[in-house]
Design a protein around this motif. Structure first.
Motif, short mmCIF file in Angstrom:
data_model
loop_
_atom_site.label_atom_id
_atom_site.label_comp_id
_atom_site.label_asym_id
_atom_site.label_seq_id
_atom_site.Cartn_x
_atom_site.Cartn_y
_atom_site.Cartn_z
N MET A 1 0.72 -1.32 -0.09
CA MET A 1 -0.18 -0.45 -0.45
C MET A 1 0.95 1.40 0.22
O MET A 1 0.88 2.39 -0.75
CB MET A 1 -1.16 0.10 1.21
CG MET A 1 -2.20 -1.10 1.12
SD MET A 1 -3.50 -1.02 2.00
CE MET A 1 -2.45 -1.26 3.75
N ALA A 2 1.98 1.35 0.90
CA ALA A 2 2.95 2.25 0.92
C ALA A 2 3.24 2.90 -1.08
O ALA A 2 3.23 4.06 -1.15
CB ALA A 2 3.64 1.59 1.48
N ARG A 3 3.58 1.19 -1.62
CA ARG A 3 3.78 1.62 -2.81
C ARG A 3 2.99 2.43 -3.60
O ARG A 3 2.87 3.08 -4.52
CB ARG A 3 4.22 0.65 -3.68
CG ARG A 3 5.64 0.24 -3.41
CD ARG A 3 6.98 -0.86 -4.05
NE ARG A 3 7.68 -2.33 -3.25
CZ ARG A 3 8.41 -2.26 -4.13
NH1 ARG A 3 7.93 -3.23 -4.95
NH2 ARG A 3 9.36 -2.77 -3.15
N LEU A 4 1.78 2.04 -3.91
CA LEU A 4 0.45 2.38 -4.17
C LEU A 4 0.21 4.39 -3.64
O LEU A 4 -0.45 5.11 -4.37
CB LEU A 4 -0.39 1.80 -3.49
CG LEU A 4 -1.35 0.41 -4.18
CD1 LEU A 4 -1.81 -0.55 -4.02
CD2 LEU A 4 -1.19 1.11 -5.69
N ALA A 5 1.12 3.92 -2.94
CA ALA A 5 0.71 5.79 -2.17
C ALA A 5 2.12 6.79 -2.67
O ALA A 5 1.60 7.21 -1.92
CB ALA A 5 0.66 6.06 -0.49
N GLY A 6 2.59 6.38 -3.61
CA GLY A 6 3.44 7.26 -4.22
C GLY A 6 4.93 6.97 -3.23
O GLY A 6 6.25 7.28 -3.25
N ILE A 7 5.65 5.82 -2.36
CA ILE A 7 6.35 5.65 -1.01
C ILE A 7 7.03 4.21 -1.77
O ILE A 7 6.60 2.97 -1.16
CB ILE A 7 6.06 5.56 0.32
CG1 ILE A 7 5.01 6.32 0.77
CG2 ILE A 7 7.00 5.78 0.95
CD1 ILE A 7 4.66 6.28 1.91
N PRO A 8 8.76 4.14 -1.86
CA PRO A 8 9.17 3.34 -2.30
C PRO A 8 9.76 2.21 -0.75
O PRO A 8 9.24 2.85 -0.13
CB PRO A 8 10.39 3.33 -2.62
CG PRO A 8 11.01 4.90 -2.99
CD PRO A 8 8.98 5.21 -1.80
N SER A 9 9.10 0.99 -1.00
CA SER A 9 9.42 0.87 0.46
C SER A 9 9.99 -0.88 0.07
O SER A 9 10.34 -1.32 -1.41
CB SER A 9 7.33 0.25 1.05
OG SER A 9 7.31 -0.64 -0.79
#
Length: 783
Positions: free
Chosen positions: A516-524
């Motif tokens: 979900m972080a990647r979907l929010a634009g945060i590399p993870s």
């Protein structure tokens, strides 16, 4: 009715010597076909015993490679045997074919013509073997069937097939050929906690029985005529006795004490390596392969003010059914003593801490270290590190077992205010692989991420919204719900199911937040390692100071997400309720009492939290799924293979008999009349045998046809056809080549054979007809 008189026998001439020259060739062809049947049985046995490897290797994708390898080897030996090559040359051909098929599958780009290894094949082989060694050392069954593991599996199966072929056909010892089958079967028996299991054992035993029965069937032709006639029923008897023994082996353990309990319980493993332990970085879930019994004890002491997370490796590739760490060999560097301040470190230099780690029996090619490591000393062997992930990996087969080393690391100085002031990561600031998501993302993941972060613009606020959602009262920490709900694995489908059911353990929480972080634009990425553990009460001298010692073991195995923030690097979060320590910069309300405090990457063995004392709602009251309701997933591919193999075995007698009949028809139509008569007579006789009319050992063709006409109640048309077939056969066998057919007689055609078959079919009951078609007696021996 025609009878054979003394005069008839006296007037029949001796067989034509020129015709006799066809007999050795015919016998050789028949022998070759019998050997071919044993080769086919060997292939079936190898495939069936290979099914037991499922559970050691993940999934079923490897099975086609194994089947192709075994089939190629056995085809080569069968082909050279049909050319009457010496046994040594047949064995050599099998070895060459095995080498060629391995090159074609795994070294095609490093070979000439796809089968001749080139100069770069050696380097490729070393890489594959190193990959296999890393997989075996770092993963617990079922391991991912990577190219290295698959190469070893295919090579071992091919050698087993070649050994079975040599023992069963060349040495004529089909019973001894069970040794290589047992060797293959011993792999899951040793590795898997529940041993082989009834389905896999049944399949392997059925393959061995089929091989034994086929070998005995072949040997029945090698005796004298009378002895061969007495042994004609050995195929059925061997299969019956074998089936009885198999049934007894399956039923006896349930009836006799000591098979499932006691000193030597059924399924107990020969664990020569029980002193060693490891942590599977691929995070295989729900396989009950490593009970959380406190094994794999690791101790450490640190100058930090609080116990530390020990990080093993990271998972960044979220594609595929299982997630695995990327070794990133292209970017790895040597020199772990001076890893330095590389990209990905927290803001500033942080607080430098020194940690002394004693791995004891912990075995892995990945090195445990607190994040972010700057320098590692005291380590034996050759090790490399990756600037992008700061993971440390062995390069020459070394492991962490019985190593004591010292790590200097940087503890970040992070606050909520600092992180809240950081903007999104810029393009190119971090590897694109940490932001990639494959197609086919379950809608529930995307919708949940949008609902949580759509109104937020700050990366830190988005991360906190996701973490607080997962740690909130809507989710339950449960070790059993994923097993019962049939989503105990890794992959995006599993994460989607977890968000629906709202029950799981650390890997589910960490994976959900990372995706979900990647979907929010945060590399993870997902980090795998150990939670801080507990103090031992001992002290250890580190950097000139007596420091308290901490210990972690299998019960502390853990996974957590790491998110990338511009200017701060990779930052740890803790979305799993009741697990680990929530960093100060990511604090949320205290976890309600009553939840368990332990977790494990392999969760079997720990109890489900007592929902009666926990304010957290039970799994399934929120969301679309209910634990215990399996996801419809269709038929397991392995079961499909088993069913297809069993169907093939059931249909094998019919297919073999049909192929034999079709071959005779083609030879009949292309042969001269004299040879064609023998071909037609063989098909006629075996058709009669299939329907229960077996010629006696001393019965002449004329006497046999007379009896057959009477017992089968042939009509006039069938009588005429059978008479023509018998007369032509007698001329071929007993008349000189110069003797011409009796004037006025008509040469038989294949239509005569068909007419006799129709008469035989009509003379029997329906059960007898089905038996004649599905279990033809003529396969026991040729007539």
């Amino acid at each position: 009715m025609e009878t054979t008189t003394t005069t008839d026998r006296q007037t029949l001439p001796e067989p034509d010597p020129r015709q006799r020259r066809f007999l050795p060739q015919s016998n050789h062809a028949a022998e070759g076909q019998r050997h071919l049947m044993v080769s086919l049985a060997a292939l079936v046995a190898v495939v069936l015993v290979s099914l037991s490897i499922h559970g050691v290797l993940d999934g079923w994708g490897w099975l086609l490679n194994v089947m192709f390898t075994a089939a190629a080897v056995l085809t080569a030996t069968a082909g050279t045997r049909s050319l009457r090559w010496p046994p040594v040359l047949s064995l050599g051909a099998g070895l060459l074919t095995l080498a060629g098929v391995l090159v074609w599958q795994f070294f095609r780009d490093q070979s000439f013509l796809g089968v001749i290894p080139g100069s770069q094949a050696t380097e490729r082989l070393a890489s594959l073997l190193e990959n296999a060694e890393t997989t075996v050392a770092s993963e617990l069954a079922p391991v991912a069937p990577g190219e290295g593991v698959l190469l070893i599996t295919c090579a071992a199966t091919g050698l087993a097939a070649l050994l079975i072929d040599t023992l069963a056909i060349t040495c004529r010892m089909p019973a001894t050929s069970g040794i290589p089958l047992l060797a293959v079967l011993s792999i899951p028996a040793i590795i898997l906690p529940d041993s082989v299991g009834v389905p896999a054992f049944t399949a392997a035993a059925a393959g061995y029985i089929f091989l034994l029965a086929t070998g005995q069937w072949r040997e029945s032709f090698e005796s004298q005529d009378q002895a061969a006639h007495r042994t004609a029923g050995y195929l059925t008897r061997a299969a019956t006795i074998g089936a009885g023994a198999l049934s007894l082996a399956l039923v006896l353990p349930a009836m006799v004490p000591g098979f499932t309990t006691g000193t030597f319980p059924q399924g107990s493993r020969l664990q020569w390596w029980t002193a060693a332990s490891g942590l599977d970085p691929s995070v295989t879930l729900g396989n009950s392969l490593r009970e959380p019994d406190g094994s794999g004890r690791i101790t450490y002491a640190t100058t930090a003010n609080e116990p530390l997370y020990l990080r093993l490796t990271t998972l960044e590739d979220f594609s595929g059914r299982r997630w695995h760490p990327d070794q990133r060999m292209d970017s790895r560097r040597t020199g772990i003593r001076q890893m330095g301040m590389s990209a990905g470190l927290p803001v500033g230099s942080g607080n430098l801490t020194t940690t002394r780690i004693d791995t004891r029996s912990f075995t892995s090619p990945w090195l445990l270290a607190p994040y972010a490591p700057l320098s590692i000393t005291g380590l034996n062997g050759a090790w490399t590190w990756d600037p992008g992930t700061l993971t440390v990996l062995s390069t020459a087969g070394e492991t962490t077992a019985r190593q004591t080393y010292q790590v200097i690391s940087s503890l970040p100085e992070l606050t909520p205010e600092l992180l809240a002031g950081l903007g999104p990561a810029e393009d190119g600031e971090v590897d694109a692989g940490f932001s990639f998501l494959p197609e086919g993302l379950p809608p529930v993941i995307r919708q949940t991420a949008v609902n949580l972060t759509a109104d937020l613009t700050n990366p830190y606020s988005k991360a906190m919204a996701i973490q607080n959602y997962l740690r909130g009262g809507g989710f339950t920490y449960s070790l059993q719900a994923p097993v019962e709900g049939n989503y105990d694995g890794t992959g995006l489908e599993v994460i989607g199911r977890f968000l629906e059911v709202k029950a799981g353990y650390c890997v589910h929480f960490a994976g959900a937040m990372a995706v979900m972080a990647r979907l929010a634009g945060i590399p993870s990425r997902v980090a795998v390692g150990y939670a801080p553990g507990e103090p031992t009460g001992n002290t250890v001298m580190v950097a000139g100071k007596d420091l308290p010692e901490f210990a972690v073991d299998s019960k502390d195995a853990h996974a957590w997400p790491e998110l990338y923030f511009r200017g701060a690097g990779w930052v740890r979060f803790e979305p799993t309720p009741s697990r680990g320590v929530v960093p100060v910069y990511a604090q949320q309300p205290a976890t309600p009492p009553g939840l368990p405090v332990e977790d494990d990457l392999r969760p079997d063995g720990l109890s489900v939290p007592d929902t009666a004392t926990s304010p957290t709602p039970a799994p399934g009251l929120s969301g679309n799924g209910t634990p215990g309701t399996p996801i419809p997933s269709g038929v397991e591919p392995g079961m499909t293979v088993v069913v297809l193999v069993l169907l093939f075995l059931a249909a094998a007698p019919f297919l073999i008999r049909a192929a034999r009949s079709g071959g005779r028809k083609r030879r009949f139509l292309s042969s001269n009349p004299q040879l064609a008569a023998g071909i037609a007579w063989a098909e006629t006789t075996e058709s009669a045998v299939d329907h229960g009319y077996t010629p006696g050992a001393a019965e002449t063709p004329r006497a046999f046809t007379s009896r057959l006409m009477q017992q089968a109640r042939f009509n006039s048309q069938a009588v005429d056809s059978l008479t023509r077939l018998r007369h032509a056969f007698e001329i071929q066998m007993y008349a000189a080549a110069k003797v011409q057919p009796v004037p006025g007689t008509v040469s038989p055609t294949w239509a005569d054979v068909q007419e006799v078959k129709r008469a035989l079919w009509g003379s029997n009951t329906l059960p007898a007809r089905l038996k004649a078609r599905l279990l033809p007696r003529s396969l026991r021996r040729r007539y």
